[in-house]
Scaffold this motif. Structure first.
Motif, PDB file in Angstrom:
ATOM      1  N   ALA A  30       2.457 -12.949  33.839  1.00  0.00           N
ATOM      2  CA  ALA A  30       1.113 -12.393  33.712  1.00  0.00           C
ATOM      3  C   ALA A  30       1.248 -10.900  33.487  1.00  0.00           C
ATOM      4  O   ALA A  30       2.023 -10.232  34.179  1.00  0.00           O
ATOM      5  N   LEU A  31       0.522 -10.376  32.524  1.00  0.00           N
ATOM      6  CA  LEU A  31       0.451  -8.940  32.322  1.00  0.00           C
ATOM      7  C   LEU A  31      -0.887  -8.487  32.882  1.00  0.00           C
ATOM      8  O   LEU A  31      -1.934  -8.889  32.389  1.00  0.00           O
ATOM      9  N   ALA A  32      -0.837  -7.716  33.962  1.00  0.00           N
ATOM     10  CA  ALA A  32      -2.038  -7.293  34.674  1.00  0.00           C
ATOM     11  C   ALA A  32      -2.319  -5.819  34.418  1.00  0.00           C
ATOM     12  O   ALA A  32      -1.405  -5.000  34.489  1.00  0.00           O
ATOM     13  N   ASN A  33      -3.570  -5.508  34.132  1.00  0.00           N
ATOM     14  CA  ASN A  33      -3.973  -4.127  33.908  1.00  0.00           C
ATOM     15  C   ASN A  33      -4.609  -3.576  35.180  1.00  0.00           C
ATOM     16  O   ASN A  33      -5.730  -3.916  35.529  1.00  0.00           O
ATOM     17  N   ARG A  34      -3.889  -2.706  35.877  1.00  0.00           N
ATOM     18  CA  ARG A  34      -4.378  -2.036  37.087  1.00  0.00           C
ATOM     19  C   ARG A  34      -4.305  -0.519  36.886  1.00  0.00           C
ATOM     20  O   ARG A  34      -4.039   0.229  37.808  1.00  0.00           O
ATOM     21  N   SER A  35      -4.545  -0.099  35.661  1.00  0.00           N
ATOM     22  CA  SER A  35      -4.347   1.304  35.285  1.00  0.00           C
ATOM     23  C   SER A  35      -5.583   2.181  35.461  1.00  0.00           C
ATOM     24  O   SER A  35      -5.477   3.395  35.434  1.00  0.00           O
ATOM     25  N   GLY A  36      -6.756   1.572  35.578  1.00  0.00           N
ATOM     26  CA  GLY A  36      -7.982   2.344  35.596  1.00  0.00           C
ATOM     27  C   GLY A  36      -8.495   2.650  34.195  1.00  0.00           C
ATOM     28  O   GLY A  36      -9.528   3.291  34.030  1.00  0.00           O
ATOM     29  N   ARG A  37      -7.779   2.192  33.182  1.00  0.00           N
ATOM     30  CA  ARG A  37      -8.150   2.406  31.776  1.00  0.00           C
ATOM     31  C   ARG A  37      -8.111   1.076  31.033  1.00  0.00           C
ATOM     32  O   ARG A  37      -7.492   0.118  31.481  1.00  0.00           O
ATOM     33  N   GLN A  38      -8.722   1.041  29.898  1.00  0.00           N
ATOM     34  CA  GLN A  38      -8.648  -0.120  29.016  1.00  0.00           C
ATOM     35  C   GLN A  38      -7.330  -0.065  28.237  1.00  0.00           C
ATOM     36  O   GLN A  38      -6.924   0.986  27.757  1.00  0.00           O
ATOM     37  N   TYR A  78      13.594  -7.774  28.171  1.00  0.00           N
ATOM     38  CA  TYR A  78      12.524  -7.388  27.238  1.00  0.00           C
ATOM     39  C   TYR A  78      12.084  -5.948  27.486  1.00  0.00           C
ATOM     40  O   TYR A  78      12.153  -5.444  28.602  1.00  0.00           O
ATOM     41  N   ASP A  79      11.606  -5.317  26.416  1.00  0.00           N
ATOM     42  CA  ASP A  79      11.041  -3.975  26.477  1.00  0.00           C
ATOM     43  C   ASP A  79       9.534  -4.074  26.267  1.00  0.00           C
ATOM     44  O   ASP A  79       9.072  -4.908  25.477  1.00  0.00           O
ATOM     45  N   PHE A  80       8.782  -3.212  26.956  1.00  0.00           N
ATOM     46  CA  PHE A  80       7.317  -3.234  26.898  1.00  0.00           C
ATOM     47  C   PHE A  80       6.777  -1.873  26.477  1.00  0.00           C
ATOM     48  O   PHE A  80       7.301  -0.840  26.884  1.00  0.00           O
ATOM     49  N   ARG A  81       5.714  -1.899  25.690  1.00  0.00           N
ATOM     50  CA  ARG A  81       4.974  -0.686  25.312  1.00  0.00           C
ATOM     51  C   ARG A  81       3.486  -1.012  25.410  1.00  0.00           C
ATOM     52  O   ARG A  81       3.012  -1.991  24.830  1.00  0.00           O
ATOM     53  N   ILE A  82       2.758  -0.184  26.153  1.00  0.00           N
ATOM     54  CA  ILE A  82       1.321  -0.349  26.363  1.00  0.00           C
ATOM     55  C   ILE A  82       0.619   0.895  25.835  1.00  0.00           C
ATOM     56  O   ILE A  82       1.023   2.023  26.149  1.00  0.00           O
ATOM     57  N   VAL A  83      -0.447   0.696  25.042  1.00  0.00           N
ATOM     58  CA  VAL A  83      -1.228   1.811  24.509  1.00  0.00           C
ATOM     59  C   VAL A  83      -2.641   1.711  25.084  1.00  0.00           C
ATOM     60  O   VAL A  83      -3.306   0.681  24.941  1.00  0.00           O
ATOM     61  N   PHE A  84      -3.085   2.805  25.729  1.00  0.00           N
ATOM     62  CA  PHE A  84      -4.405   2.851  26.343  1.00  0.00           C
ATOM     63  C   PHE A  84      -5.474   3.262  25.326  1.00  0.00           C
ATOM     64  O   PHE A  84      -5.166   3.688  24.219  1.00  0.00           O
ATOM     65  N   ASP A  85      -6.722   3.176  25.766  1.00  0.00           N
ATOM     66  CA  ASP A  85      -7.860   3.506  24.892  1.00  0.00           C
ATOM     67  C   ASP A  85      -7.901   4.975  24.484  1.00  0.00           C
ATOM     68  O   ASP A  85      -8.533   5.330  23.503  1.00  0.00           O
ATOM     69  N   ASN A  86      -7.194   5.836  25.177  1.00  0.00           N
ATOM     70  CA  ASN A  86      -7.148   7.257  24.814  1.00  0.00           C
ATOM     71  C   ASN A  86      -5.949   7.584  23.916  1.00  0.00           C
ATOM     72  O   ASN A  86      -5.689   8.747  23.625  1.00  0.00           O
ATOM     73  N   GLY A  87      -5.191   6.549  23.513  1.00  0.00           N
ATOM     74  CA  GLY A  87      -4.030   6.735  22.643  1.00  0.00           C
ATOM     75  C   GLY A  87      -2.731   6.997  23.377  1.00  0.00           C
ATOM     76  O   GLY A  87      -1.655   6.957  22.784  1.00  0.00           O
ATOM     77  N   GLN A  88      -2.804   7.263  24.675  1.00  0.00           N
ATOM     78  CA  GLN A  88      -1.604   7.493  25.473  1.00  0.00           C
ATOM     79  C   GLN A  88      -0.841   6.176  25.630  1.00  0.00           C
ATOM     80  O   GLN A  88      -1.452   5.111  25.754  1.00  0.00           O
ATOM     81  N   ALA A  89       0.497   6.257  25.652  1.00  0.00           N
ATOM     82  CA  ALA A  89       1.323   5.056  25.761  1.00  0.00           C
ATOM     83  C   ALA A  89       2.316   5.186  26.908  1.00  0.00           C
ATOM     84  O   ALA A  89       2.726   6.297  27.272  1.00  0.00           O
ATOM     85  N   VAL A  90       2.672   4.043  27.491  1.00  0.00           N
ATOM     86  CA  VAL A  90       3.735   3.974  28.496  1.00  0.00           C
ATOM     87  C   VAL A  90       4.700   2.883  28.059  1.00  0.00           C
ATOM     88  O   VAL A  90       4.310   1.926  27.381  1.00  0.00           O
ATOM     89  N   THR A 106       0.024   0.295  35.417  1.00  0.00           N
ATOM     90  CA  THR A 106      -0.687   1.180  36.329  1.00  0.00           C
ATOM     91  C   THR A 106      -0.863   2.537  35.657  1.00  0.00           C
ATOM     92  O   THR A 106      -0.350   2.758  34.549  1.00  0.00           O
ATOM     93  N   ALA A 107      -1.544   3.437  36.315  1.00  0.00           N
ATOM     94  CA  ALA A 107      -1.724   4.787  35.782  1.00  0.00           C
ATOM     95  C   ALA A 107      -0.401   5.532  35.688  1.00  0.00           C
ATOM     96  O   ALA A 107      -0.256   6.465  34.917  1.00  0.00           O
ATOM     97  N   ARG A 108       0.602   5.082  36.434  1.00  0.00           N
ATOM     98  CA  ARG A 108       1.909   5.744  36.460  1.00  0.00           C
ATOM     99  C   ARG A 108       2.952   5.084  35.570  1.00  0.00           C
ATOM    100  O   ARG A 108       4.059   5.592  35.441  1.00  0.00           O
ATOM    101  N   GLY A 109       2.631   3.935  35.009  1.00  0.00           N
ATOM    102  CA  GLY A 109       3.615   3.254  34.162  1.00  0.00           C
ATOM    103  C   GLY A 109       3.508   1.751  34.247  1.00  0.00           C
ATOM    104  O   GLY A 109       2.436   1.189  34.461  1.00  0.00           O
ATOM    105  N   ILE A 110       4.658   1.094  34.107  1.00  0.00           N
ATOM    106  CA  ILE A 110       4.721  -0.371  34.091  1.00  0.00           C
ATOM    107  C   ILE A 110       5.689  -0.815  35.171  1.00  0.00           C
ATOM    108  O   ILE A 110       6.835  -0.354  35.226  1.00  0.00           O
ATOM    109  N   SER A 111       5.245  -1.739  36.027  1.00  0.00           N
ATOM    110  CA  SER A 111       6.124  -2.306  37.045  1.00  0.00           C
ATOM    111  C   SER A 111       6.309  -3.791  36.761  1.00  0.00           C
ATOM    112  O   SER A 111       5.487  -4.407  36.091  1.00  0.00           O
TER     113      SER A 111
END
Length: 113
Positions: A30-38, A78-90, A106-111
């Motif tokens: 499961a990939l869960a979004n707990r970042s506070g952003r879309q 596997y490697d992961f890349r997430i892009v938020f609604d503001n264009g910032q990526a982790v 999360t707001a700090r990265g990917i766990s």
């Protein structure tokens, strides 16, 4: 004695193949979004691949608090890349999908757990 030596040799000859069997594990996570952003884009690919491939969300987004199931094949790292609604990526590299069931943004990265 000869039989034991023969069995030992057969086992040692098969040892390099053993990691391939480990990659046949259940890779569902499961990939869960707990970042506070879309989350607007999700990419993941085998660590052996130098290309991120296609956005796994396509035309969809992953709102904060939501999660989504994936089952890539084969298993392994596997490697992961997430892009938020503001264009910032982790990014997070080297996640063993045979050993985790949840990848959390999360707001700090990917766990991975």
């Amino acid at each position: 004695m000869f039989r034991r030596a023969l069995l030992t040799c057969a086992f040692l000859a098969a040892a390099p193949v053993l990691p391939a069997f480990a990659q046949g594990c259940d890779t569902t996570f499961a990939l869960a979004n707990r970042s506070g952003r879309q989350v607007n884009e999700i990419y993941f690919s085998s660590s052996r691949n130098n290309n991120w491939g296609n956005d796994r969300l396509g035309q969809n987004v992953l709102p904060n608090g939501a999660s989504r199931q994936y089952r890539p094949n084969p298993g392994g790292s596997y490697d992961f890349r997430i892009v938020f609604d503001n264009g910032q990526a982790v990014e997070r590299r080297g996640v063993d999908l045979c050993a985790v069931s949840t990848v959390t943004v999360t707001a700090r990265g990917i766990s991975a757990e």
